[in-house]
Design a protein around this motif. Sequence first.
Motif, PDB file in Angstrom:
ATOM      1  N   GLU A  64     -24.744 -54.223 -32.757  1.00  0.00           N
ATOM      2  CA  GLU A  64     -23.101 -53.734 -33.309  1.00  0.00           C
ATOM      3  C   GLU A  64     -23.037 -52.917 -34.456  1.00  0.00           C
ATOM      4  N   LEU A  65     -22.244 -51.941 -34.600  1.00  0.00           N
ATOM      5  CA  LEU A  65     -22.011 -51.390 -35.689  1.00  0.00           C
ATOM      6  C   LEU A  65     -20.419 -51.572 -36.004  1.00  0.00           C
ATOM      7  N   VAL A  66     -20.178 -51.838 -37.483  1.00  0.00           N
ATOM      8  CA  VAL A  66     -18.795 -52.070 -37.970  1.00  0.00           C
ATOM      9  C   VAL A  66     -18.730 -51.060 -38.957  1.00  0.00           C
ATOM     10  N   ALA A  67     -17.506 -50.272 -38.941  1.00  0.00           N
ATOM     11  CA  ALA A  67     -17.167 -49.272 -40.165  1.00  0.00           C
ATOM     12  C   ALA A  67     -15.788 -50.188 -40.479  1.00  0.00           C
ATOM     13  N   ILE A  68     -15.798 -50.657 -41.749  1.00  0.00           N
ATOM     14  CA  ILE A  68     -14.684 -51.483 -42.130  1.00  0.00           C
ATOM     15  C   ILE A  68     -13.334 -50.828 -42.336  1.00  0.00           C
ATOM     16  N   VAL A 107     -21.877 -34.972 -36.634  1.00  0.00           N
ATOM     17  CA  VAL A 107     -21.394 -35.708 -35.373  1.00  0.00           C
ATOM     18  C   VAL A 107     -22.581 -35.869 -34.254  1.00  0.00           C
ATOM     19  N   LYS A 108     -23.475 -34.962 -34.173  1.00  0.00           N
ATOM     20  CA  LYS A 108     -24.573 -35.313 -33.099  1.00  0.00           C
ATOM     21  C   LYS A 108     -25.405 -36.155 -33.591  1.00  0.00           C
ATOM     22  N   GLU A 109     -25.916 -36.260 -34.810  1.00  0.00           N
ATOM     23  CA  GLU A 109     -26.818 -37.407 -35.526  1.00  0.00           C
ATOM     24  C   GLU A 109     -25.879 -38.908 -35.186  1.00  0.00           C
ATOM     25  N   THR A 110     -24.625 -38.819 -35.660  1.00  0.00           N
ATOM     26  CA  THR A 110     -24.024 -40.088 -35.511  1.00  0.00           C
ATOM     27  C   THR A 110     -24.005 -40.586 -34.095  1.00  0.00           C
ATOM     28  N   LEU A 111     -23.697 -39.706 -33.265  1.00  0.00           N
ATOM     29  CA  LEU A 111     -23.506 -39.978 -31.655  1.00  0.00           C
ATOM     30  C   LEU A 111     -24.864 -40.443 -31.261  1.00  0.00           C
ATOM     31  N   ILE A 112     -25.963 -39.697 -31.601  1.00  0.00           N
ATOM     32  CA  ILE A 112     -27.568 -40.350 -31.320  1.00  0.00           C
ATOM     33  C   ILE A 112     -27.806 -41.562 -31.739  1.00  0.00           C
ATOM     34  N   PHE A 113     -27.398 -41.809 -33.047  1.00  0.00           N
ATOM     35  CA  PHE A 113     -27.701 -43.105 -33.656  1.00  0.00           C
ATOM     36  C   PHE A 113     -27.193 -44.289 -32.983  1.00  0.00           C
ATOM     37  N   VAL A 114     -25.827 -43.983 -32.523  1.00  0.00           N
ATOM     38  CA  VAL A 114     -25.041 -45.239 -31.876  1.00  0.00           C
ATOM     39  C   VAL A 114     -25.458 -45.374 -30.328  1.00  0.00           C
ATOM     40  N   GLU A 115     -25.561 -44.199 -29.742  1.00  0.00           N
ATOM     41  CA  GLU A 115     -26.201 -44.368 -28.440  1.00  0.00           C
ATOM     42  C   GLU A 115     -27.511 -44.832 -28.249  1.00  0.00           C
ATOM     43  N   ASP A 116     -28.419 -44.129 -29.009  1.00  0.00           N
ATOM     44  CA  ASP A 116     -30.091 -44.342 -28.739  1.00  0.00           C
ATOM     45  C   ASP A 116     -30.529 -45.494 -29.681  1.00  0.00           C
ATOM     46  N   VAL A 117     -29.806 -45.923 -30.624  1.00  0.00           N
ATOM     47  CA  VAL A 117     -30.303 -47.037 -31.398  1.00  0.00           C
ATOM     48  C   VAL A 117     -29.583 -48.263 -31.284  1.00  0.00           C
ATOM     49  N   ILE A 118     -28.104 -48.068 -31.691  1.00  0.00           N
ATOM     50  CA  ILE A 118     -27.328 -49.446 -31.877  1.00  0.00           C
ATOM     51  C   ILE A 118     -27.110 -50.028 -30.215  1.00  0.00           C
ATOM     52  N   GLN A 119     -26.487 -49.018 -29.443  1.00  0.00           N
ATOM     53  CA  GLN A 119     -26.454 -49.584 -27.965  1.00  0.00           C
ATOM     54  C   GLN A 119     -27.561 -49.918 -27.379  1.00  0.00           C
ATOM     55  N   LYS A 120     -28.615 -49.090 -27.341  1.00  0.00           N
ATOM     56  CA  LYS A 120     -29.770 -49.393 -26.499  1.00  0.00           C
ATOM     57  C   LYS A 120     -30.429 -50.654 -26.989  1.00  0.00           C
ATOM     58  N   VAL A 174     -32.117 -56.758 -37.383  1.00  0.00           N
ATOM     59  CA  VAL A 174     -30.810 -57.219 -37.548  1.00  0.00           C
ATOM     60  C   VAL A 174     -29.923 -56.945 -36.101  1.00  0.00           C
ATOM     61  N   ASP A 175     -28.816 -57.655 -36.255  1.00  0.00           N
ATOM     62  CA  ASP A 175     -27.746 -58.000 -35.141  1.00  0.00           C
ATOM     63  C   ASP A 175     -26.744 -56.730 -35.453  1.00  0.00           C
ATOM     64  N   ILE A 176     -26.205 -56.277 -36.708  1.00  0.00           N
ATOM     65  CA  ILE A 176     -25.037 -55.531 -36.955  1.00  0.00           C
ATOM     66  C   ILE A 176     -25.235 -55.020 -38.283  1.00  0.00           C
ATOM     67  N   VAL A 177     -25.010 -53.558 -38.012  1.00  0.00           N
ATOM     68  CA  VAL A 177     -24.850 -52.451 -39.020  1.00  0.00           C
ATOM     69  C   VAL A 177     -23.602 -52.431 -39.753  1.00  0.00           C
ATOM     70  N   ASP A 208     -15.068 -50.793 -33.361  1.00  0.00           N
ATOM     71  CA  ASP A 208     -15.728 -51.719 -32.593  1.00  0.00           C
ATOM     72  C   ASP A 208     -16.459 -51.117 -31.600  1.00  0.00           C
ATOM     73  N   THR A 209     -17.742 -50.669 -31.527  1.00  0.00           N
ATOM     74  CA  THR A 209     -18.284 -49.820 -30.485  1.00  0.00           C
ATOM     75  C   THR A 209     -18.729 -50.671 -29.333  1.00  0.00           C
ATOM     76  N   THR A 210     -18.346 -51.939 -29.376  1.00  0.00           N
ATOM     77  CA  THR A 210     -18.566 -52.556 -27.922  1.00  0.00           C
ATOM     78  C   THR A 210     -17.264 -52.315 -26.794  1.00  0.00           C
ATOM     79  N   THR A 211     -16.359 -51.720 -27.579  1.00  0.00           N
ATOM     80  CA  THR A 211     -15.105 -51.481 -26.554  1.00  0.00           C
ATOM     81  C   THR A 211     -14.752 -50.003 -26.232  1.00  0.00           C
ATOM     82  N   PRO A 212     -14.444 -49.712 -24.959  1.00  0.00           N
ATOM     83  CA  PRO A 212     -14.116 -48.335 -24.597  1.00  0.00           C
ATOM     84  C   PRO A 212     -13.364 -47.680 -25.573  1.00  0.00           C
ATOM     85  N   ILE A 213     -12.112 -48.195 -26.234  1.00  0.00           N
ATOM     86  CA  ILE A 213     -11.327 -47.474 -27.201  1.00  0.00           C
ATOM     87  C   ILE A 213     -12.022 -47.638 -28.548  1.00  0.00           C
ATOM     88  N   GLY A 214     -12.925 -48.336 -28.751  1.00  0.00           N
ATOM     89  CA  GLY A 214     -13.745 -48.367 -29.901  1.00  0.00           C
ATOM     90  C   GLY A 214     -14.645 -47.164 -29.961  1.00  0.00           C
TER      91      GLY A 214
END
Length: 160
Positions: free
Chosen positions: A101-105, A84-97, A69-72, A110-116
């Motif tokens: 993209e991760l979208v939380a409606i 929080v630890k698991e969430t950060l690991i998921f985004v850094e080690d899975v989504i970003q690597k 997939v491209d987006i969660v 938007d995890t692709t921007t610094p403020i996101g």
Amino acid sequence: MTAIGYVRVSSDEQSKGNSLNDQKEMIQAFCKLAGHDLAGVISDSGISGFKTNRKGYLALKQMCLNKEVDIVVVKDLSRLSRNVKETLIFVEDVIQKKGLELVAIDNRIDTTTPIGKFTFTLTSAFNQMYRDEISYKTKNALKMKNFKQIEINLNRNTNE
């Protein structure tokens, strides 16, 4: 872009109008409006977001690692995890690597921007704090209940 939805409820949320079906419908509507192809929606029912061994969550991670997939898409970040630890690991080690993209409606993350990324980190911390606060209050209520029971039993023994 191909999206995968993830929904979760613990037994508490089901009675608050945050059902699996409500979350699924929101994800479907979002994907339709955004023009994403929704490959499916993975769910975990009756399981705390603090636990990391959820069957659906593990399947979601594997799909992401395989770049199926491209987006969660989740209704809000707390549906993904309250750890929080698991969430950060998921985004850094899975989504970003994996370049996903991760979208939380509801959180409009938007995890692709610094403020996101900053908003994501704060929201993750608040979600865990909420879970920890509930656990703390529950434990204290049980301690108080046990204390009152002991006090009642002591009063019975002294009155006999």
